[in-house]
Design a protein around this motif. Structure first.
Motif, PDB file in Angstrom:
ATOM      1  N   TYR A  26      -0.068  -3.588  -8.278  1.00 52.80           N
ATOM      2  CA  TYR A  26      -1.320  -4.087  -7.714  1.00 52.80           C
ATOM      3  C   TYR A  26      -1.831  -5.272  -8.519  1.00 52.80           C
ATOM      4  O   TYR A  26      -2.239  -6.300  -7.950  1.00 52.80           O
ATOM      5  CB  TYR A  26      -2.377  -2.983  -7.685  1.00 52.80           C
TER       6      TYR A  26
ATOM      7  N   ARG B 152      -7.528  -2.533  -2.239  1.00 52.96           N
ATOM      8  CA  ARG B 152      -8.542  -2.382  -3.281  1.00 52.96           C
ATOM      9  C   ARG B 152      -9.010  -0.930  -3.377  1.00 52.96           C
ATOM     10  O   ARG B 152      -9.182  -0.382  -4.467  1.00 52.96           O
ATOM     11  CB  ARG B 152      -9.727  -3.312  -3.020  1.00 52.96           C
ATOM     12  N   THR B 153      -9.193  -0.310  -2.215  1.00 52.53           N
ATOM     13  CA  THR B 153      -9.628   1.092  -2.210  1.00 52.53           C
ATOM     14  C   THR B 153      -8.570   2.002  -2.816  1.00 52.53           C
ATOM     15  O   THR B 153      -8.884   2.919  -3.599  1.00 52.53           O
ATOM     16  CB  THR B 153      -9.942   1.541  -0.778  1.00 52.53           C
ATOM     17  N   LEU B 154      -7.311   1.752  -2.481  1.00 51.73           N
ATOM     18  CA  LEU B 154      -6.237   2.571  -3.041  1.00 51.73           C
ATOM     19  C   LEU B 154      -6.170   2.412  -4.552  1.00 51.73           C
ATOM     20  O   LEU B 154      -5.996   3.402  -5.289  1.00 51.73           O
ATOM     21  CB  LEU B 154      -4.898   2.186  -2.405  1.00 51.73           C
ATOM     22  N   GLN B 155      -6.314   1.189  -5.044  1.00 54.72           N
ATOM     23  CA  GLN B 155      -6.283   0.982  -6.494  1.00 54.72           C
ATOM     24  C   GLN B 155      -7.401   1.757  -7.187  1.00 54.72           C
ATOM     25  O   GLN B 155      -7.188   2.384  -8.233  1.00 54.72           O
ATOM     26  CB  GLN B 155      -6.405  -0.519  -6.797  1.00 54.72           C
ATOM     27  N   GLU B 156      -8.583   1.751  -6.580  1.00 55.07           N
ATOM     28  CA  GLU B 156      -9.710   2.495  -7.160  1.00 55.07           C
ATOM     29  C   GLU B 156      -9.417   3.989  -7.187  1.00 55.07           C
ATOM     30  O   GLU B 156      -9.704   4.680  -8.174  1.00 55.07           O
ATOM     31  CB  GLU B 156     -10.973   2.207  -6.352  1.00 55.07           C
ATOM     32  N   ARG B 157      -8.825   4.502  -6.131  1.00 51.84           N
ATOM     33  CA  ARG B 157      -8.520   5.929  -6.071  1.00 51.84           C
ATOM     34  C   ARG B 157      -7.404   6.306  -7.046  1.00 51.84           C
ATOM     35  O   ARG B 157      -7.390   7.416  -7.589  1.00 51.84           O
ATOM     36  CB  ARG B 157      -8.170   6.329  -4.643  1.00 51.84           C
TER      37      ARG B 157
ATOM     38  N   ASP C 194      -7.404  10.440  -7.833  1.00 54.88           N
ATOM     39  CA  ASP C 194      -7.901  11.220  -6.701  1.00 54.88           C
ATOM     40  C   ASP C 194      -6.826  12.200  -6.220  1.00 54.88           C
ATOM     41  O   ASP C 194      -5.761  11.776  -5.758  1.00 54.88           O
ATOM     42  CB  ASP C 194      -8.287  10.264  -5.571  1.00 54.88           C
TER      43      ASP C 194
ATOM     44  N   PRO D 284      -9.112  -4.902   1.716  1.00 53.33           N
ATOM     45  CA  PRO D 284      -9.901  -3.716   1.370  1.00 53.33           C
ATOM     46  C   PRO D 284      -9.082  -2.439   1.216  1.00 53.33           C
ATOM     47  O   PRO D 284      -9.401  -1.603   0.372  1.00 53.33           O
ATOM     48  CB  PRO D 284     -10.901  -3.604   2.527  1.00 53.33           C
ATOM     49  N   ALA D 285      -8.032  -2.266   2.011  1.00 56.91           N
ATOM     50  CA  ALA D 285      -7.218  -1.055   1.908  1.00 56.91           C
ATOM     51  C   ALA D 285      -6.539  -0.980   0.545  1.00 56.91           C
ATOM     52  O   ALA D 285      -6.506   0.079  -0.099  1.00 56.91           O
ATOM     53  CB  ALA D 285      -6.179  -1.011   3.023  1.00 56.91           C
TER      54      ALA D 285
ATOM     55  N   ARG E  45      -2.396  -8.982  -7.053  1.00 58.74           N
ATOM     56  CA  ARG E  45      -3.711  -9.599  -7.098  1.00 58.74           C
ATOM     57  C   ARG E  45      -3.645 -10.945  -7.819  1.00 58.74           C
ATOM     58  O   ARG E  45      -4.247 -11.936  -7.370  1.00 58.74           O
ATOM     59  CB  ARG E  45      -4.718  -8.691  -7.807  1.00 58.74           C
TER      60      ARG E  45
ATOM     61  N   TRP F 100       0.840  -1.199   0.000  1.00 51.92           N
ATOM     62  CA  TRP F 100       0.000   0.000   0.000  1.00 51.92           C
ATOM     63  C   TRP F 100       0.881   1.256   0.000  1.00 51.92           C
ATOM     64  O   TRP F 100       0.668   2.193  -0.786  1.00 51.92           O
ATOM     65  CB  TRP F 100      -0.906  -0.021   1.227  1.00 51.92           C
TER      66      TRP F 100
END
Length: 271
Positions: free
Chosen positions: A228, A248-253, A258, A245-246, A232, A209
C-alpha cells in the motif's frame, strides 16, 4: 496452461489437428488440418477479424469500410475489400455474399474468442448458482485462453473499440476469478495470481485491494501494508492523487488488525 504453451499448441489447447481454428486473442492466426496458414496482408487480416466479431451476421461493404478505415477511407477501399475477400476464400474461409452483405460461416471451426466467452459466461452463471468451485475452474480455463489483445497489431476503428471492450471484460473476469479464491479460503493460491495482476495492471485498484487482503489472510499483513505504501508513493509522485477510498479504508483496517477482515465476503455479483 500458460499463454506461451497455448501459442505453441495450436492456440486452443488439445491435440485435434483435423479441423480449422481461428485465433483472435493475440496475433490473428488461422490453422487448418494441423497447418498454420498465412492470413495475408494486414487489411485482409483485419477484415477477417471484423467478420469473426460478427458471427452469423451480414456485414455490408460500407459498414466494412467504416470498420476498417473510419470516416477518412481511401478511394480504393471497396476494391481492397473485394480483393481481401478473394484472398480469404483462397484460404478456405467460407465467406458468402448474402444480399445485404458478406456473411462468414465458421461452421464447426474453433474460434478462441467464442470459446473464451462461453467459458466466462458459464463461470459467472456458476457464481450466481452458488457453485464457486466450478466457477473458479471455468474462469481459470477462460483466463488461460487470453494470450494477448484482441487482433493484436491490427488496425481499424471497430477493432480498436472492440479491443478496449474485450480488455475491460477480461479484467472484470480476472477480478471475479481472484475473488473466488478468497471466498473459497484459498488465500495463498490467490497471492501469486494477484501479484501478477497488480504488476501488469498497476492502476487497477481492485487487484491491489484483493492482494492486500490475501496477504493479510496468509499471515503476511506487513507485506500488504508495504504494498500500500509503495502504491501510494507512486500515485502521489506520478499522478498527484491519493489511493481510492476502498484502498484507504482497507489500509486503516489492516493497521487496526480488524478481525472481520478474515471472514468478510469479497465476491461481488453485480455483473
Amino acid at each position: 496452461m500458460s499463454g506461451v504453451l497455448l501459442r505453441e499448441r495450436g492456440f486452443l489447447g488439445g491435440d485435434d489437428t483435423s479441423g480449422t481454428s481461428f485465433r483472435l486473442l493475440g496475433p490473428l492466426r488461422v490453422r487448418h488440418a494441423g497447418q498454420v496458414l498465412d492470413p495475408g496482408p494486414p487489411k485482409q487480416q483485419a477484415l477477417l477479424a471484423v467478420l469473426l466479431l460478427r458471427p452469423g451476421m451480414e456485414t455490408g461493404v460500407e459498414q466494412l469500410v467504416e470498420s476498417l478505415w473510419g470516416e477518412e477511407s481511401p478511394a480504393y477501399a471497396k476494391n481492397l475489400i473485394q480483393k481481401s475477400v478473394s484472398g480469404l476464400r483462397g484460404l478456405g474461409v467460407r465467406l458468402e455474399w448474402a444480399g445485404g452483405g458478406y456473411l462468414l460461416d465458421v461452421g464447426g471451426a474453433d474460434v478462441d474468442l467464442y470459446t473464451y466467452e462461453r467459458l466466462a459466461a458459464a463461470g459467472l452463471a456458476a457464481v450466481r448458482a452458488g457453485d464457486l468451485v466450478e466457477a473458479a475452474r471455468l474462469l481459470e480455463e477462460a483466463r488461460t485462453m487470453s494470450t494477448g489483445p484482441l487482433g493484436e497489431g491490427l488496425e481499424g476503428p471497430m477493432l480498436e473499440r472492440e479491443r478496449l471492450y474485450r480488455q475491460e471484460r477480461f479484467l472484470a473476469d480476472m477480478e471475479v476469478r481472484a475473488e473466488l479464491e478468497l471466498e473459497l479460503g484459498r488465500h495463498r493460491n490467490a497471492v501469486p495470481y494477484l501479484q501478477y495482476a497488480v504488476h501488469k495492471y498497476p492502476l487497477r485498484e481492485r487487484f491491489l485491494w484483493l492482494l492486500m487482503l490475501a496477504l493479510h489472510r496468509s499471515d503476511r499483513g506487513n507485506e500488504a501494508l508495504t504494498l500500500y505504501a509503495a502504491q501510494r508513493g507512486r500515485l502521489v509522485e506520478e499522478l498527484g492523487v491519493e489511493p481510492g477510498p476502498a484502498l484507504r479504508t482497507l489500509q486503516e483496517r489492516l493497521l487496526l488488525q480488524d478481525p472481520e477482515l478474515m471472514v468478510m465476503p469479497v465476491l461481488r455479483q453485480d455483473g
